[in-house]
Design an enzyme around this catalytic site. Structure first.
Site, PDB file in Angstrom:
ATOM      1  N   ARG A 144     -23.150  16.753   6.579  1.00 37.26           N
ATOM      2  CA  ARG A 144     -22.153  17.250   5.626  1.00 37.26           C
ATOM      3  C   ARG A 144     -22.131  16.328   4.404  1.00 37.26           C
ATOM      4  O   ARG A 144     -22.026  15.111   4.549  1.00 37.26           O
ATOM      5  CB  ARG A 144     -20.767  17.297   6.276  1.00 37.26           C
ATOM      6  CG  ARG A 144     -20.607  18.455   7.243  1.00 37.26           C
ATOM      7  CD  ARG A 144     -19.261  18.419   7.918  1.00 37.26           C
ATOM      8  NE  ARG A 144     -19.130  17.292   8.818  1.00 37.26           N
ATOM      9  CZ  ARG A 144     -18.004  16.948   9.435  1.00 37.26           C
ATOM     10  NH1 ARG A 144     -16.902  17.639   9.243  1.00 37.26           N
ATOM     11  NH2 ARG A 144     -17.977  15.901  10.242  1.00 37.26           N
TER      12      ARG A 144
ATOM     13  N   PHE B 199     -18.674  -2.872   3.893  1.00 40.32           N
ATOM     14  CA  PHE B 199     -18.556  -1.754   2.939  1.00 40.32           C
ATOM     15  C   PHE B 199     -18.909  -2.161   1.509  1.00 40.32           C
ATOM     16  O   PHE B 199     -18.394  -1.616   0.540  1.00 40.32           O
ATOM     17  CB  PHE B 199     -17.172  -1.079   3.027  1.00 40.32           C
ATOM     18  CG  PHE B 199     -17.197   0.064   4.000  1.00 40.32           C
ATOM     19  CD1 PHE B 199     -17.478  -0.166   5.331  1.00 40.32           C
ATOM     20  CD2 PHE B 199     -17.008   1.368   3.589  1.00 40.32           C
ATOM     21  CE1 PHE B 199     -17.561   0.870   6.251  1.00 40.32           C
ATOM     22  CE2 PHE B 199     -17.091   2.431   4.494  1.00 40.32           C
ATOM     23  CZ  PHE B 199     -17.370   2.175   5.829  1.00 40.32           C
TER      24      PHE B 199
ATOM     25  N   CYS C 209     -15.764  13.175   5.607  1.00 44.40           N
ATOM     26  CA  CYS C 209     -14.444  12.567   5.396  1.00 44.40           C
ATOM     27  C   CYS C 209     -14.253  11.996   3.994  1.00 44.40           C
ATOM     28  O   CYS C 209     -13.469  12.523   3.211  1.00 44.40           O
ATOM     29  CB  CYS C 209     -14.203  11.491   6.446  1.00 44.40           C
ATOM     30  SG  CYS C 209     -14.321  12.150   8.120  1.00 44.40           S
TER      31      CYS C 209
HETATM   32  C1  UGA Z   1     -14.894   7.343   7.582  1.00 38.82           C
HETATM   33  C2  UGA Z   1     -14.026   6.102   7.748  1.00 38.82           C
HETATM   34  O1  UGA Z   1     -14.837   4.928   7.740  1.00 38.82           O
HETATM   35  C3  UGA Z   1     -13.243   6.169   9.055  1.00 38.82           C
HETATM   36  O2  UGA Z   1     -12.392   5.044   9.173  1.00 38.82           O
HETATM   37  C4  UGA Z   1     -12.402   7.454   9.059  1.00 38.82           C
HETATM   38  O3  UGA Z   1     -11.680   7.604  10.278  1.00 38.82           O
HETATM   39  C5  UGA Z   1     -13.331   8.644   8.901  1.00 38.82           C
HETATM   40  O4  UGA Z   1     -14.073   8.517   7.671  1.00 38.82           O
HETATM   41  C6  UGA Z   1     -12.508   9.883   8.904  1.00 38.82           C
HETATM   42  O5  UGA Z   1     -11.732  10.085   7.971  1.00 38.82           O
HETATM   43  O6  UGA Z   1     -12.524  10.624   9.896  1.00 38.82           O
HETATM   44  P1  UGA Z   1     -17.264   8.102   8.556  1.00 38.82           P
HETATM   45  O7  UGA Z   1     -17.155   9.321   7.723  1.00 38.82           O
HETATM   46  O8  UGA Z   1     -17.714   8.221   9.977  1.00 38.82           O
HETATM   47  O9  UGA Z   1     -15.855   7.335   8.635  1.00 38.82           O
HETATM   48  O10 UGA Z   1     -18.309   7.186   7.813  1.00 38.82           O
HETATM   49  P2  UGA Z   1     -18.344   5.700   7.207  1.00 38.82           P
HETATM   50  O11 UGA Z   1     -18.877   4.765   8.210  1.00 38.82           O
HETATM   51  O12 UGA Z   1     -17.068   5.366   6.551  1.00 38.82           O
HETATM   52  O13 UGA Z   1     -19.447   5.912   6.088  1.00 38.82           O
HETATM   53  C7  UGA Z   1     -19.221   6.837   5.037  1.00 38.82           C
HETATM   54  C8  UGA Z   1     -20.360   6.825   4.071  1.00 38.82           C
HETATM   55  O14 UGA Z   1     -20.344   5.640   3.297  1.00 38.82           O
HETATM   56  C9  UGA Z   1     -21.752   6.924   4.675  1.00 38.82           C
HETATM   57  O15 UGA Z   1     -22.503   7.867   3.931  1.00 38.82           O
HETATM   58  C10 UGA Z   1     -22.313   5.529   4.499  1.00 38.82           C
HETATM   59  O16 UGA Z   1     -23.703   5.527   4.365  1.00 38.82           O
HETATM   60  C11 UGA Z   1     -21.634   5.092   3.221  1.00 38.82           C
HETATM   61  N1  UGA Z   1     -21.533   3.619   3.072  1.00 38.82           N
HETATM   62  C12 UGA Z   1     -20.829   2.887   3.944  1.00 38.82           C
HETATM   63  C13 UGA Z   1     -22.181   3.006   2.002  1.00 38.82           C
HETATM   64  O17 UGA Z   1     -22.835   3.661   1.161  1.00 38.82           O
HETATM   65  N2  UGA Z   1     -22.068   1.646   1.852  1.00 38.82           N
HETATM   66  C14 UGA Z   1     -21.366   0.892   2.720  1.00 38.82           C
HETATM   67  O18 UGA Z   1     -21.287  -0.336   2.527  1.00 38.82           O
HETATM   68  C15 UGA Z   1     -20.722   1.524   3.791  1.00 38.82           C
END
Ligand code: UGA
Length: 435
Positions: A333, A252, A263
């Protein structure tokens, strides 16, 4: 165990199929007859790796039933509440679906049964719902069991999560709830999954604080990207270097376009709204900055695109690769990628967009973008290429082949996912995020 799952959206559909996979007998309820019909036919309403397989298996085994009729939940020992809590007009969570689901469910719950919240809710919701349930069905117990699944890994995260959190009331009702949930998750617990038993508000807070922390971590590295850009540093190398410190960790810390999806963005806003209601808004003031840093990334890419196009976007051909908020998902979304594509269109660019899975979901929100069915079609004669979602298909593009297709070899790597040296060697002007 006989289990019901209320709500068949992302969370509920995956949870219901996963519970059947764990051997339970599941009845899944949703108010949307179209969704229920599709699920009953084994047709997953969204792209999620592994879901079609466990859904088919559950249907074939007869362990899962989909219905719009709440009465069918009668006799389930555990009723999971898995409806959505979208962002309301003020930023606070919209509790309409939770409130109507609990109102429809309660008449079919009997003493000795458990209503188990899985949705992400403002802290204090569980206590409110518990009081209502207690009045309507003495002897039924409300508990909170937040879900931490990531889209793209939802099945794996449900069946083998990195922890289980049970928020339960004190006393014998709480002990019975722990016993019931231990039975639900017997397979998962046997794998050695840590299980934490806490009170109701702690369980609600665990969920939102985890998402707030993840959002903060992403915005932290994006703030470093802003500084790296003006200081001539490379944020990717910086993330690698600080990530070696175990206390920080490399996960992350990918700078890019920031977080989107259903989320993190809405959860940090709802969390701030709830803290303000509780009189401790100041404690989460920093989340406003987290949100602002995140949204600045999108504006930054649009400005960069305009600069690279000689100051004017209008009339230029722009190839957008990626629309989903992250790879392995068709979810758009609050997607940074789709937002940027729409802004470029608004500025007069001809946007040719391609996502391996999200063209159809994006088209519902922004029908005026031009969607094509391959990366190659998007790239044809482009004046500028933007890679906005880090699908493997884009990471592995051959820049030497791409250079022959585009009108002008200029690329913005919005997710720092391309091999900068290879693209530069092929003749591209390469601009990454914070590098
Ligand atoms: C997130 C959380 O990671 C889950 O643990 C949680 O259960 C979920 O929300 C929820 O509340 O239901 P998610 O929305 O599937 O999961 O997506 P993530 O993998 O967390 O990524 C979120 C965003 O952050 C994406 O747009 C991704 O591209 C971005 N991201 C992620 C970054 O810009 N940099 C990173 O290093 C990691």
């Amino acid at each position: 165990m006989r289990i019901s799952v209320i709500g068949c959206g992302y969370l509920g559909a995956v949870h219901a199929a996963s519970m059947a996979k764990l051997g339970h007998e599941v009845v899944a309820v949703d108010v949307d007859p179209v969704k229920i019909e599709r699920l009953a036919a084994g047709d997953a309403p969204f792209f999620e790796p592994g879901l079609p397989e466990i859904l088919a298996e559950a249907i074939a085994s007869g362990r899962i039933r989909f219905t719009t009729d709440y009465a069918e939940v009668a006799g389930s020992r555990v009723h999971f509440l898995a409806v959505g809590t979208p962002q309301g007009p003020t930023g606070a969570a919209d509790m309409t679906y939770i409130d109507s689901a609990i109102a429809s469910l309660t008449p079919h719950v009997a003493a000795g049964e458990f209503v188990v919240g899985k949705s992400t809710v403002p802290v204090g919701t569980a206590a409110r719902l518990a009081a209502g349930l207690q009045d309507a069905v003495p002897g039924a117990t409300l508990v909170w069991n937040p879900e931490f699944l990531r889209e793209g890994f939802a099945v794996q995260d449900t069946i083998s999560p990195d922890r289980l959190v049970y928020g339960v009331p004190s006393g014998p009702a709480g002990s019975s709830a722990v016993e019931a949930l231990d039975e639900v998750y017997a397979t998962t617990l046997a794998e050695g999954t840590p299980r934490l038993v806490v009170n109701l508000p702690t369980a609600e807070l665990v969920k939102v604080s985890a998402n707030a922390f993840l959002a903060t971590k992403i915005s932290f590295i994006n703030a470093m990207a802003e500084i790296a850009e003006v200081a001539g540093a490379d944020v990717t190398a910086l993330a690698d270097a600080i990530g070696h410190d175990d206390r920080i960790g490399r996960k992350f810390l990918n700078a890019g376009l920031g977080f989107g999806g259903g989320c993190l963005p809405k959860d940090i806003r709802a969390f701030q709204a709830r803290a303000t209601e509780l009189g401790v808004g100041e404690s989460l003031d920093f989340l406003a900055d987290v949100d602002a840093i995140n949204l600045r990334r999108r504006a930054h890419v649009v400005t960069l695109a305009s600069e690279l196009l000689g100051g004017a976007v209008a009339g230029k051909r722009v190839a957008v690769l990626g629309l989903a908020f992250k790879p392995n998902s068709d979810d758009v979304r609050d997607s940074p990628a789709l937002d940027i594509a729409a802004r470029l269109l608004e500025l007069g660019a001809t946007v040719s967009a391609y996502d391996p899975e999200a063209n159809h979901t994006a088209a519902r929100i922004h029908p005026s973008l031009s969607y094509v069915d391959s990366a190659s079609a998007a790239l044809q004669d482009a004046d500028l290429v933007l890679v906005l979602t880090e699908w493997n298909e884009f990471r592995t593009l051959d820049p030497a082949a791409v250079v022959a297709q585009v009108a002008s070899p200029v690329v913005i790597d919005g997710r720092n996912c391309l091999d900068r040296d290879a693209w530069t060697a092929a003749g591209f002007t390469y601009r990454g995020m914070g590098r």
